[in-house]
Design an enzyme around this catalytic site. Structure first.
Site, PDB file in Angstrom:
ATOM      1  N   GLY A  96       0.828  -1.045  -0.031  1.00  0.00           N
ATOM      2  CA  GLY A  96      -0.025  -0.004  -0.027  1.00  0.00           C
ATOM      3  C   GLY A  96       0.842   1.166  -0.103  1.00  0.00           C
ATOM      4  O   GLY A  96       0.598   2.320   0.578  1.00  0.00           O
ATOM      5  N   ALA A  97       1.847   1.302  -0.748  1.00  0.00           N
ATOM      6  CA  ALA A  97       2.828   2.459  -0.725  1.00  0.00           C
ATOM      7  C   ALA A  97       2.353   3.560  -1.339  1.00  0.00           C
ATOM      8  O   ALA A  97       3.143   4.578  -1.310  1.00  0.00           O
ATOM      9  CB  ALA A  97       4.223   1.936  -1.504  1.00  0.00           C
ATOM     10  N   VAL A 127       0.303   6.932   4.468  1.00  0.00           N
ATOM     11  CA  VAL A 127       1.083   6.485   5.386  1.00  0.00           C
ATOM     12  C   VAL A 127       2.282   5.604   4.505  1.00  0.00           C
ATOM     13  O   VAL A 127       3.488   5.728   4.785  1.00  0.00           O
ATOM     14  CB  VAL A 127       0.624   5.570   6.392  1.00  0.00           C
ATOM     15  CG1 VAL A 127       1.684   5.112   7.535  1.00  0.00           C
ATOM     16  CG2 VAL A 127      -0.299   6.417   7.435  1.00  0.00           C
ATOM     17  N   LYS A 148      -1.309   0.960  -8.877  1.00  0.00           N
ATOM     18  CA  LYS A 148      -1.535   1.968  -9.728  1.00  0.00           C
ATOM     19  C   LYS A 148      -0.146   2.520  -9.969  1.00  0.00           C
ATOM     20  O   LYS A 148       0.641   2.225  -9.232  1.00  0.00           O
ATOM     21  CB  LYS A 148      -2.445   2.885  -9.390  1.00  0.00           C
ATOM     22  CG  LYS A 148      -2.265   3.752  -8.073  1.00  0.00           C
ATOM     23  CD  LYS A 148      -3.272   4.644  -7.712  1.00  0.00           C
ATOM     24  CE  LYS A 148      -2.705   5.469  -6.225  1.00  0.00           C
ATOM     25  NZ  LYS A 148      -4.169   6.225  -5.999  1.00  0.00           N
ATOM     26  N   THR A 181      -7.278  -0.234   8.550  1.00  0.00           N
ATOM     27  CA  THR A 181      -8.587  -0.035   9.571  1.00  0.00           C
ATOM     28  C   THR A 181      -9.740  -0.127   8.446  1.00  0.00           C
ATOM     29  O   THR A 181      -9.622  -0.349   7.399  1.00  0.00           O
ATOM     30  CB  THR A 181      -8.679   1.387   9.906  1.00  0.00           C
ATOM     31  OG1 THR A 181      -8.726   2.186   8.915  1.00  0.00           O
ATOM     32  CG2 THR A 181      -7.486   1.552  10.692  1.00  0.00           C
ATOM     33  N   HIS A 198     -10.998  13.349  12.200  1.00  0.00           N
ATOM     34  CA  HIS A 198     -10.081  13.095  11.031  1.00  0.00           C
ATOM     35  C   HIS A 198     -10.151  14.043   9.619  1.00  0.00           C
ATOM     36  O   HIS A 198     -11.335  14.628   9.662  1.00  0.00           O
ATOM     37  CB  HIS A 198      -9.890  11.792  10.767  1.00  0.00           C
ATOM     38  CG  HIS A 198      -9.302  10.756  11.595  1.00  0.00           C
ATOM     39  ND1 HIS A 198     -10.003  10.302  12.577  1.00  0.00           N
ATOM     40  CD2 HIS A 198      -8.035  10.297  11.486  1.00  0.00           C
ATOM     41  CE1 HIS A 198      -9.448   9.440  13.396  1.00  0.00           C
ATOM     42  NE2 HIS A 198      -8.270   9.562  12.813  1.00  0.00           N
ATOM     43  N   LYS A 251     -10.874  10.543   4.916  1.00  0.00           N
ATOM     44  CA  LYS A 251     -10.986   9.217   5.490  1.00  0.00           C
ATOM     45  C   LYS A 251     -12.133   8.441   5.269  1.00  0.00           C
ATOM     46  O   LYS A 251     -13.252   9.077   5.262  1.00  0.00           O
ATOM     47  CB  LYS A 251     -10.879   9.547   7.111  1.00  0.00           C
ATOM     48  CG  LYS A 251     -10.691   7.967   7.989  1.00  0.00           C
ATOM     49  CD  LYS A 251     -10.559   8.230   9.347  1.00  0.00           C
ATOM     50  CE  LYS A 251     -10.269   7.067  10.089  1.00  0.00           C
ATOM     51  NZ  LYS A 251      -9.189   6.097   9.596  1.00  0.00           N
TER      52      LYS A 251
END
Length: 256
Positions: free
Chosen positions: A8-9, A13, A36, A91, A145, A149
């Site tokens: 999930g680069a 985060v 992507k 999450t 947040h 989110k």
């Protein structure tokens, strides 16, 4: 030297983890899973792939900040002959995802946390103590947040609520309130309310309040940068690389 794989680069985060690993003396970015095209550069030698098996084979430890379905696919692939220590910060997970996490932890070390910061780990212990000691106080939790989110309430807010519920010996699902509207009557004493606010670019703010007649106590944690989550996750990954199979939390990695 720990070879870290970031799953999930391209996320908020994930990008910070890539940046952080570019200057770490005891860990290096060895593989990256993306779906992507990248819009930023990778350190020399880092493997970039969209194949789960190839990604896992290219690293020693995985840090996952992705989406629930992607996390599920990662866990399933890891259990099919490619076990790696997994730090999971995704999450919005449901019962199916948690079942996969528990199943995977029988084959490999897995650390799951809704928040990787030291401050929230301390906060969680503090609210557990307060919920038990202040048994007749009303508990209200508010999280705020950024507007982007996707899940609500935040995983951190639910973790804090669960900690309060356990301290009082009740099931969170039976006492949790997630909104109030209309003529709903008086507040029930056993309620644990979890409310969500969204706006701007707030990295994360959690307030846990204990309210009684004549006094109240509030605990507040504010994340001013998502880098605190990246640093906590990397610290957890270095610790997890040395552990046996099992399910761990961020408090285990931090030794608190």
């Amino acid at each position: 030297m720990n070879r870290i794989g970031v799953f999930g680069a391209t996320g908020r985060v994930g990008k910070l983890l890539v940046e952080l690993l570019g200057s770490d003396e005891n860990a290096k970015l060895s593989s990256v899973f993306v779906r992507k095209e990248l819009d930023f550069s990778m350190p020399p030698g880092a493997l970039v792939t969209n194949d789960y098996k190839t990604f896992l084979e290219g690293c020693d430890v995985v840090i996952d900040f992705s989406l629930p379905d992607a996390t599920a696919a990662l866990l399933e692939t890891a259990m099919q002959g490619h076990p790696k220590p997994l730090v999971i910060g995704t999450t919005g997970l449901d019962a199916h995802h948690f079942n996969l996490i528990h199943e995977a932890s029988r084959q490999m070390p897995v650390l799951y946390a809704t928040n990787m910061s030291l401050g929230v780990a301390i906060l969680n212990k503090m609210v557990h103590t307060a919920a038990k000691a202040l048994a007749d106080f009303d508990i209200e939790i508010v999280e705020m947040h950024h507007r982007h989110k996707k899940d609500s309430p935040s995983g951190t807010a639910l973790t804090l609520a669960e900690s309060c519920a356990k301290a009082r010996g009740v099931e969170l699902d039976e006492v949790r309130v997630s909104g109030r509207n209309g003529n709903i009557g008086e507040r029930k004493s056993e309620e644990i309310a979890v409310m969500s606010l969204r706006g701007g670019d707030i990295a994360g703010k959690h307030t846990v309040g204990f309210y009684s007649e004549g006094e109240y106590l509030e605990f507040v944690h504010t994340a001013t940068s998502r880098m605190t989550f990246a640093k906590g996750a990397l610290r957890a990954a270095k610790w997890l690389a040395k552990q046996e199979s099992g399910l761990y939390g961020i408090s285990d990695a931090l030794g608190i």
